[in-house]
Design an enzyme around this catalytic site. Structure first.
Site, PDB file in Angstrom:
ATOM      1  NE  ARG A 140      -6.780  -8.564   6.865  1.00 33.22           N
ATOM      2  CZ  ARG A 140      -5.664  -8.078   7.252  1.00 33.22           C
ATOM      3  NH1 ARG A 140      -5.054  -7.434   5.959  1.00 33.22           N
ATOM      4  NH2 ARG A 140      -5.559  -8.200   8.580  1.00 33.22           N
ATOM      5  CE  LYS A 145      -3.760  -5.141  -0.902  1.00 38.65           C
ATOM      6  NZ  LYS A 145      -4.555  -5.608   0.689  1.00 38.65           N
ATOM      7  NE  ARG A 160       9.929   1.085  14.890  1.00 38.98           N
ATOM      8  CZ  ARG A 160      11.701   0.638  16.132  1.00 38.98           C
ATOM      9  NH1 ARG A 160      12.017   1.640  16.143  1.00 38.98           N
ATOM     10  NH2 ARG A 160      11.567  -0.682  16.381  1.00 38.98           N
TER      11      ARG A 160
END
Ligand code: BTN
Length: 324
Positions: free
Chosen positions: A119, A184, A321
């Site tokens: 991507r 991932k 975050r």
């Protein structure tokens, strides 16, 4: 990739050593060809152990892709399978076939991609034998403008298959990555072809790290993992994974084509890696917006609770975050 490289590698196994002489004799080739093949395999990311007096052994329990083992059952669901040793990118290849009229549910799977696409213009890396890489063409009855939840449905279907195979920690990251413990495991790249208004076509590219994630660490910018770090060797057969993954996608995509994303929303949120967690969204314009990921809407847009209210994102990158 030189012709016969895979024929030579198929003679080797992870379980035991086999001498170069024996491989050469079986294939009626020279010992030098076997030696060169081992070097080439190493350069493509497949580690082969060589021990003087014993021969060669694959460092990882690789299963090679075998059309006869996955295509028949898929064919019963209307999937047209093509298996290739090597190409630039299964997505690029299938996009070309799509433009020249390839049928609905065409599937392309490759052992090796020279220019795997990720991507946002990134490259997708996978060592030879270590990744499962395929692309599936889906011709939709809806226009491309109504495919907004598609990438979430694909990620969800794949995560569910992995959970069924025993990987209970498989989770989805918006819009379509699959994570385990924040690392991932798999990614999805969807490329659209055809008209924005009439019936549309999507090339759905899937890359799953099966073996050898350690060799990717340091070469990709995020934490990565592979199936071998979570499942026993008997669950790492790429033919089984491919068949199970495509069957599940077939089911989910048929439902998505008739009813859209809304029926999948709850199921997606139940597997959402960042549900109700503080995250940052990096927008296409390079802006970073902090908030709490409170879920997705009926079209698959990410809902972020911010100081100025709930904001919707249709594209972007999410990171925890304070994390990366
Ligand atoms: C991502 O960046 O997470 C998406 C990765 C998608 C990789 C797969 S591998 C098979 C298919 N062919 C490609 O060139 N890319 C996709």
């Amino acid at each position: 990739m030189t012709p016969h490289l895979l024929d030579i590698l198929r003679q080797l196994s992870h379980e035991e050593f086999r001498s170069g002489e024996e491989v050469a004799r079986r294939l009626r080739i020279s010992r030098a060809s076997v030696h060169n093949a081992v070097h080439e395999a190493e350069s493509l990311g497949l580690r082969v152990q060589a021990v003087r007096g014993r021969g060669y052994r694959l460092a990882l329990p690789v299963t090679w892709l075998d059309l006869a083992s996955f295509a028949p059952l898929l064919s019963a669901c209307g999937v047209h399978s093509q298996r290739l040793d090597t190409l630039d990118s299964t997505n690029a290849h299938l996009m070309l076939l799509t433009q020249s009229g390839a049928p609905h549910k065409s599937l392309v799977v490759a052992e090796w991609q020279g220019k795997g696409r990720g991507r946002r213009g990134r490259i997708w890396l996978a060592g030879l034998g270590g990744g499962l890489m395929f692309s599936l063409l889906w011709r939709f009855n809806r226009p491309a403008s109504e495919l907004s939840g598609l990438s979430l449905v694909v990620g969800l279907g794949l995560a569910q298959v992995l959970r069924d195979l025993g990987l209970q920690g498989a989770a989805v990251k918006w819009p379509n990555d699959i994570l385990v413990d924040g690392a991932k495991l798999a990614g999805v790249l969807i490329e659209l072809a055809g008209d924005m208004l009439g019936p549309s076509a999507a090339v759905i590219g899937v890359g799953v790290n099966v073996l050898g994630a350690e060799s990717l660490r340091g070469r990709v910018e995020q934490a990565v993992t592979d199936l071998s770090e979570h499942l026993p060797v008997c669950a790492l057969d790429r033919n089984v994974l491919l068949q199970a993954g495509v069957l599940r996608l077939n089911d989910y995509l048929e439902r998505f084509d008739s009813a859209g994303f809304a029926p999948f929303r709850q199921e997606w949120e139940a597997l959402h890696a960042h549900q109700n967690q503080p995250v940052q969204v990096l927008t296409g314009l390079g802006e970073r917006i902090a908030g709490q990921a409170v879920g997705v809407d009926e079209g698959g847009a990410l809902l972020l609770a911010t100081e100025s209210g709930v904001q919707r994102f249709h594209s972007g990158e999410v990171s925890l975050r304070g994390g990366v």
